[in-house]
Every structure is written in structure tokens, then in C-alpha cells.
Design an enzyme around this catalytic site. Sequence first.
Site, PDB file in Angstrom:
ATOM      1  N   TYR A 187     -11.860   2.781 -11.098  1.00  0.00           N
ATOM      2  CA  TYR A 187     -12.099   4.051 -10.132  1.00  0.00           C
ATOM      3  C   TYR A 187     -11.652   5.482 -10.661  1.00  0.00           C
ATOM      4  CZ  TYR A 187      -8.702   0.032  -8.446  1.00  0.00           C
ATOM      5  OH  TYR A 187      -8.110  -0.848  -8.376  1.00  0.00           O
ATOM      6  N   TYR A 212      -1.346  -4.006 -11.437  1.00  0.00           N
ATOM      7  CA  TYR A 212      -2.910  -3.990 -11.564  1.00  0.00           C
ATOM      8  C   TYR A 212      -3.615  -3.520 -13.141  1.00  0.00           C
ATOM      9  CZ  TYR A 212      -1.923  -4.393  -6.875  1.00  0.00           C
ATOM     10  OH  TYR A 212      -1.283  -4.732  -5.525  1.00  0.00           O
ATOM     11  N   GLY A 268       0.916  -1.206   0.021  1.00  0.00           N
ATOM     12  CA  GLY A 268      -0.092  -0.007  -0.007  1.00  0.00           C
ATOM     13  C   GLY A 268       1.118   1.309   0.055  1.00  0.00           C
ATOM     14  N   CYS A 313     -16.770  -1.567 -27.374  1.00  0.00           N
ATOM     15  CA  CYS A 313     -18.093  -1.153 -27.403  1.00  0.00           C
ATOM     16  C   CYS A 313     -18.736  -0.857 -25.851  1.00  0.00           C
ATOM     17  CB  CYS A 313     -18.904  -1.991 -28.368  1.00  0.00           C
ATOM     18  SG  CYS A 313     -18.354  -2.055 -29.892  1.00  0.00           S
ATOM     19  N   GLU A 314     -18.506   0.062 -25.252  1.00  0.00           N
ATOM     20  CA  GLU A 314     -18.734  -0.037 -23.922  1.00  0.00           C
ATOM     21  C   GLU A 314     -18.384   1.591 -23.577  1.00  0.00           C
ATOM     22  OE1 GLU A 314     -19.827  -1.103 -21.044  1.00  0.00           O
ATOM     23  OE2 GLU A 314     -19.197   0.723 -19.804  1.00  0.00           O
ATOM     24  N   ARG A 324      -8.122   0.116 -14.800  1.00  0.00           N
ATOM     25  CA  ARG A 324      -8.281   1.121 -13.694  1.00  0.00           C
ATOM     26  C   ARG A 324      -9.067   2.419 -13.925  1.00  0.00           C
ATOM     27  NH1 ARG A 324      -4.077   3.208 -11.594  1.00  0.00           N
ATOM     28  NH2 ARG A 324      -4.435   2.440  -9.333  1.00  0.00           N
ATOM     29  N   GLU A 328       5.358  -5.914   1.902  1.00  0.00           N
ATOM     30  CA  GLU A 328       4.757  -6.683   0.740  1.00  0.00           C
ATOM     31  C   GLU A 328       4.448  -5.331  -0.239  1.00  0.00           C
ATOM     32  OE1 GLU A 328       2.378 -10.426   2.735  1.00  0.00           O
ATOM     33  OE2 GLU A 328       1.335  -8.481   2.205  1.00  0.00           O
ATOM     34  N   PRO A 329       5.255  -4.762  -0.857  1.00  0.00           N
ATOM     35  CA  PRO A 329       4.772  -3.897  -1.924  1.00  0.00           C
ATOM     36  C   PRO A 329       4.460  -4.377  -3.162  1.00  0.00           C
ATOM     37  CG  PRO A 329       7.239  -3.979  -1.669  1.00  0.00           C
ATOM     38  CD  PRO A 329       6.692  -4.817  -0.668  1.00  0.00           C
ATOM     39  N   GLY A 330       3.470  -3.929  -3.790  1.00  0.00           N
ATOM     40  CA  GLY A 330       3.020  -4.440  -5.312  1.00  0.00           C
ATOM     41  C   GLY A 330       3.173  -3.188  -6.280  1.00  0.00           C
TER      42      GLY A 330
HETATM   43  C1  LIG Z   1      -2.692  -6.478  -2.718  1.00  0.00           C
HETATM   44  C2  LIG Z   1      -1.538  -7.006  -1.581  1.00  0.00           C
HETATM   45  C3  LIG Z   1      -0.530  -6.020  -1.241  1.00  0.00           C
HETATM   46  C4  LIG Z   1       0.126  -5.055  -2.178  1.00  0.00           C
HETATM   47  O1  LIG Z   1      -0.500  -3.690  -2.279  1.00  0.00           O
HETATM   48  P1  LIG Z   1       0.153  -2.662  -3.442  1.00  0.00           P
HETATM   49  O2  LIG Z   1      -1.176  -1.699  -2.812  1.00  0.00           O
HETATM   50  O3  LIG Z   1      -0.034  -2.785  -4.333  1.00  0.00           O
HETATM   51  O4  LIG Z   1       1.212  -2.235  -2.527  1.00  0.00           O
HETATM   52  C5  LIG Z   1       0.245  -6.327  -0.435  1.00  0.00           C
HETATM   53  N1  LIG Z   1      -0.294  -7.156   0.601  1.00  0.00           N
HETATM   54  C6  LIG Z   1      -1.387  -8.131   0.607  1.00  0.00           C
HETATM   55  C7  LIG Z   1      -1.762  -8.925   1.552  1.00  0.00           C
HETATM   56  C8  LIG Z   1      -2.164  -7.678  -0.584  1.00  0.00           C
HETATM   57  O5  LIG Z   1      -3.295  -8.026  -0.861  1.00  0.00           O
END
Ligand SMILES: *Cc1c(COP(=O)(O)O)cnc(C)c1O
Length: 418
Positions: A307, A372, A221, A334-335, A303, A262-264
Site C-alpha cells: 500500500y 503486519y 484501528g 527479483c520483483e 506493507r 482490540e488494538p493491534g
Molecule cells: C485487525 C483487527 C483489529 C486490529 O486492527 P489494528 O488496525 O491493527 O488496530 C481489531 N479487531 C479486528 C476484528 C480486526 O480484524
Amino acid sequence: MEKLRFLTPDKAREARDAFGTPAYIYDEATLTAQAQAALNFPNAFGLTVRYAMKASPNAAILQLFQKLGLHIDASSLYEVERALRAGFSPGKIVLSTQELGKGFAEYLKKGVHINACSLDQLRRIGEALPGNEIGLRFNPGVGSGGNNRTNVGGPSSSFGIWHEKKKEVHQIVEQYSLKAIRVHTHIGSGSDPAIWSKVALMSLEVVREFSDVHTLDLGGGYKVGRMSHEPSTDLQAIGQPVKEAFENFAKESGRQIHLEIEPGTFLLANACALLTTVQDATDTGPDGYNFLKLDGGMTELLRPSLYGAQHPIITLPEDPEAPPTDYIVCGHCCESGDILTPAPDQPEVLQPRTLARASIGDPCVIEGAGAYCAAMPAKNYNSFPEAAEILLRQDGNLQLIRKRQTLDQILQNEVAPE
Ligand SMILES: *Cc1c(COP(=O)(O)O)cnc(C)c1O
């Protein structure tokens, strides 16, 4: 107007000529730099960085991060299997899932870790594997997500065990002789050090109540600005108070807690651009809008429609002096919701963007397309095939990491009725 981040107009044309459009282009240099920044997150007693692979699960990306020393956060058993097939050892994978699938016990026996995300999951794990080590995902009661669709903490979020249910957790843990070694809290996208400090303190209070816990995972996050005016999280700034909280906790409790993050988004968001081509242009008169229609859209990048997310858009006309023009940029579906220029957080509202005037056939790059996007498309709507994925290597080479889907592949699971 926004600028290209890692591509040049020439590289974009080279990629288009070699692989066609639409195509996602990932930048190895940005992926590497972001992974290194994450590995430098301030910590008192050790750090593990897990890539939240749901952001973009291509094996080439998993393997790059594996080489750099990252572990994995998986959000389904399918992701666990994908990470294993990409070469991660079971011990480097932690599963935190909304749906605990049937085969989970087999993976845990192999050494995959798990965070129980509900009381029912905890019971099921206990029944299948009494005595097992386990993580506990709690909803600490606060969230910091941008809106109701990205917020993953607080009373309006279903993720994790509500923090007031610790008594039930203790009962189940004792009933099945489970050993709770990890506490996990993931509250959503935010960049405010005050929120992270508060979450660290609240999470350490949970750790205090489980004496076997040696690891606290604060989740992901870490918000990233995709538009040039949006701020990005400074990991050093948010990590400093977190580190101090761990140190103070060690002083009073004698317990040195290992940190996991846990970065994504942080790793992927600005490490990829979606390369498209302008395939049509139209307008609705002097009181209406100029529309540019791309050969991609919600089928690659959902996205904005979902949102009202803002992504930089850069047209690449032949004429470098092309005058600025206000456009609504649309996808090819077509949306009517397939719009790449919604108002911020308002997917229903059109908001024109000033772009270099473009003609049909010009490349158009959508930045911030790493997290995403390829992972969360309106796949195959209008029967458009899934786009190709390309990796721009540090030496400047473009390499295919996923082929464009074919129509045969779209149809392959259809079965004619008797
Ligand atoms: C999606 C998720 C993340 C990553 O979130 P980001 O906002 O992309 O950093 C980390 N941990 C868990 C459990 C998640 O579901």
C-alpha cells in the site's frame, strides 16, 4: 532524517553479530508501555483490552501481553489454537473471522467466544450450538480506513453484518435460542475523535436493539504514526467522548455496558525494528537514481509494496559524519515492486529518501516493523528463509524468540510425485 527509536547503533551491531540479518527486533519496554496506555483507555463501566494477535502472533509477545492482563482477538481458528498453546484460557479469546473453519464448535464448547461476522456464520453457529452465547459483528455503515485496502467499514467493506439487516439477525437468534451478549464494530485505522464518537453512538444504537447485550467491542484501528511527521492516536482524546456516550446510554436505558477494544497496530507498530544489511549499491547515472539493496525486503516487510506504506529507514555507516544522500531503497527480491521507498499510498511510484551515505556491509534499520510485518510477509519468495525474531528485554539483553528458517524447513512439505 529519521532516528532510531529504541535501538542504538551499538545495539544494532550487537544484534547483527549475534543473530545475523535480516532480523526483527521487538522492544519489551515499548510493548509494555503501549499495553499500559491501552489499559488506561477511558471507560465508564469496565474495560477489556484484546490484543488483535494477527498483528504479530509470536508466543513470546502473546505471553508478555497475557502477563500484563490483555485478552485476545483471534481472526482464524489457527490463531485461536496458537493463543491456547501460548497459555491463554479459552474464556479470554474471542474469534472474529472471515472464514469460519470446520472445527469451530469444538473450540466454542471449550469456552472460546465468537462474534458472528455474517448471517451465514450466525446460522451455522446456531445449528451447531443452539442456546449458545454469541457476539454479533456489525458493519455500522461508516469506515475511517486510509484507503480501500485498510478500510474495514462502510458499504465497500465485506466485514461484519450490514447494519440494516438487524431484522434477519433477530430471526436467526430467536430460531436457535441464541443469546446475543456482545456487539462488535471494527471500522479501521483512524485517529479522529469525532469518528470514534460517531461509531460509539451508532454502535450503542445497535446495542439498544439487543436486550441481552452487556458488552460493546469497538475493535481496533488506532492509527499510529511510523514516520516522525505522522500523527498518532491519543487514546485519552478519542476515549473521552466514547466514555460519555456509554454514560449517557446508561442514563437513558439503565444498561451499564462493558467496553472492549482490540488494538493491534497501536500495541505493535513502533515496538519493532527490522534489522538488515546493505548488500549492494548501484546507480542509473546522473539522471537516474542511487539504489541501496538490502538483504531483506518484501519477504519481511510487505506493507510498502502493498500500500505504499511509509517506514522510517536509518542507515548506520561506520563514519558518523557520512553525508546525506538520496536513495531508493530496494529489497532483495527479483520483483521490481520490492521497494522500501515508494511514494506515500502509491506503491508504483519511487520516491527517493535522504539517508546517511551507506556502504555495502553497513547495517540498515527499518522502523515501524512490528504490526503486519513478520505476520504478513511475501514468505519464501525467491526461496529466502523466514527471518529471525529477537526480543530486546528491558534489561538490555537480546533474546531469540524465533529462529531463522532453514532451507530444509522450506522444502519439508514437498512430496515427490510417483
Ligand atoms: C485487525 C483487527 C483489529 C486490529 O486492527 P489494528 O488496525 O491493527 O488496530 C481489531 N479487531 C479486528 C476484528 C480486526 O480484524
